[in-house]
Design an enzyme around this catalytic site. Structure first.
Site, mmCIF file in Angstrom:
data_model
loop_
_atom_site.group_PDB
_atom_site.id
_atom_site.type_symbol
_atom_site.label_atom_id
_atom_site.label_comp_id
_atom_site.label_asym_id
_atom_site.label_seq_id
_atom_site.Cartn_x
_atom_site.Cartn_y
_atom_site.Cartn_z
ATOM 1 N N ARG A 172 0.745 -1.146 -0.191
ATOM 2 C CA ARG A 172 -0.108 -0.360 -0.065
ATOM 3 C C ARG A 172 0.609 0.858 -0.589
ATOM 4 O O ARG A 172 0.967 2.227 0.560
ATOM 5 C CB ARG A 172 -0.469 0.811 0.753
ATOM 6 C CG ARG A 172 -1.872 -1.243 1.329
ATOM 7 C CD ARG A 172 -2.880 -1.032 0.119
ATOM 8 N NE ARG A 172 -3.545 -2.220 0.491
ATOM 9 C CZ ARG A 172 -2.932 -3.403 -0.615
ATOM 10 N NH1 ARG A 172 -1.964 -3.274 -1.539
ATOM 11 N NH2 ARG A 172 -3.488 -4.744 -0.303
ATOM 12 N N SER A 221 -9.303 0.549 4.072
ATOM 13 C CA SER A 221 -8.860 0.033 5.381
ATOM 14 C C SER A 221 -8.178 1.261 5.561
ATOM 15 O O SER A 221 -7.723 2.094 4.853
ATOM 16 C CB SER A 221 -7.877 -1.002 5.224
ATOM 17 O OG SER A 221 -9.166 -2.409 4.737
ATOM 18 N N GLU A 291 -2.859 2.891 6.655
ATOM 19 C CA GLU A 291 -3.279 3.808 5.776
ATOM 20 C C GLU A 291 -4.187 4.450 4.425
ATOM 21 O O GLU A 291 -3.077 4.514 3.354
ATOM 22 C CB GLU A 291 -4.013 1.988 5.221
ATOM 23 C CG GLU A 291 -4.218 1.661 3.536
ATOM 24 C CD GLU A 291 -4.723 0.813 3.439
ATOM 25 O OE1 GLU A 291 -4.266 -0.189 4.021
ATOM 26 O OE2 GLU A 291 -5.369 0.553 2.107
#
Ligand SMILES: Cc1cc2nc3c(=O)[nH]c(=O)nc-3n(C[C@H](O)[C@H](O)[C@H](O)COP(=O)(O)OP(=O)(O)OC[C@H]3O[C@@H](n4cnc5c(N)ncnc54)[C@H](O)[C@@H]3O)c2cc1C
Length: 304
Positions: A172, A221, A291
């Site tokens: 990510r 998320s 994130e």
């Protein structure tokens, strides 16, 4: 600021004091000084040089599906490529797509060509540009896996081509300079049968639908998974599922999602982020890293 001057210079649209809540999947975010949808690379170059002249910050976003924007908004230009940078073309196993194309459309176009590789990314909202910056992924597959090259606009307004070997992608994350604007990307995919690709796509879709709270607005998320353990598991075990602050809630379906349950403010989400970090750290001595990306907050807001 003489925004009228910029309006006359570019072919794209400029909306002053545009509420960013209209442009984020959270439905949260105060006004940007200007929300700009350029029509071309030339437009982008003019915007960058105008912003530099005016000493104004420029932020490029996609669909805002990984973005938490402050209630106070953004003191700068927010540029989105979602409207005009949407071309997808194919040559043999190669796919070239512009950064504003929705990931879901890119996947569909690849399936039409019987090209395998990106289909498990089907349910990830947002644009290709956002997906590349985030190295978006799902079920063991990441957007960078089939990438061969990217065209970008650097902070001087020059178009540059970077091969995949010149870019670092990790979980990510990518190492593009902060001011980079991704314009397009090239992928090398594998020829396969339509039925096999569709089977992969459907399996990924099913898994997503059974594990994610898709009824409420969110940005996916909130935290990255620490090595060897899922952030959602830690948050769940810390007893935080369902916790509500203002209009924001830690999802009771997937604890790593904070959802906008009813007219949440960015500040409600920030308070939940702080609560999660403190509680998980106290219990496990693990510091969760964000994130989601954030825009318009005072420096230090998200410091641990
Ligand atoms: C319900 C839901 C499920 C999700 N599931 C997943 C998942 O399974 N896997 C996953 O990885 N993510 C997931 N996400 C998060 C999100 O969809 C991805 O990160 C997506 O790739 C972000 O794309 P975007 O266009 O919305 O980017 P934005 O949120 O608009 O921007 C993300 C970042 O990219 C930058 N950016 C965007 N476009 C450009 C560009 N052209 N040039 C330079 N910088 C740019 C922005 O400045 C920002 O830093 C989910 C989100 C939601 C709401």
């Amino acid at each position: 600021m003489e925004l009228d001057k910029l309006k006359k210079m570019i072919a794209g649209t400029i909306r002053e004091n545009e509420p960013m809540s209209k442009h984020t999947s959270y439905g949260i975010g105060g006004p940007a000084l200007a929300f700009i949808e350029p029509k071309s690379v030339k437009d982008l170059q003019l915007i960058i040089s105008f912003a530099e002249e005016q000493r104004t910050a420029v932020h490029c976003v996609g669909s805002g599906s990984n973005l938490l924007i402050s209630d106070n908004g953004v003191d700068g230009f927010v540029i989105s490529l979602e409207k005009s940078f949407k071309t997808v073309s194919f040559k043999n196993n190669k796919c070239i797509a512009e950064a504003g194309v929705k990931l879901s459309r890119l996947v569909k176009d690849c399936i039409k060509q019987n090209l395998q590789g990106l289909e498990t990314l089907i349910g990830i909202p947002g644009t290709l540009g956002g997906a590349l910056i985030m190295n978006a992924g799902a079920f063991g597959n990441e957007i960078s896996n089939y990438l061969t090259a990217i065209d970008l606009l650097n902070k001087n307004g020059t178009v540059e081509r970077k091969s995949v070997d010149e870019i670092e992608f990790s979980y990510r994350s990518s190492n593009f300079d902060k001011d980079t604007i991704i314009l397009s990307a090239e992928f090398e995919l594998k020829k396969s049968t339509k039925s096999k690709i569709i089977k992969n796509r459907d399996q990924a879709n099913l898994r997503r639908k059974s594990t994610q709270p898709l009824k409420f607005r969110s940005a996916g998320s909130v935290f990255k998974n620490p090595s060897n353990v899922a952030a959602g598991y830690l948050i769940d075990q810390a007893g935080l599922k369902g916790k509500l602050i203002g209009g924001a809630m830690i999802s009771d379906i997937h604890a790593n999602f904070i959802v906008n349950q009813s007219d949440a403010k960015a500040d409600d989400v920030v308070q939940l982020i702080k609560l999660i970090r403190e509680t998980v750290y106290k219990k496990y001595s693990i510091l969760l890293n964000l994130e989601i990306t954030t825009l318009g907050f005072p420096k230090g807001t998200f410091d641990a």
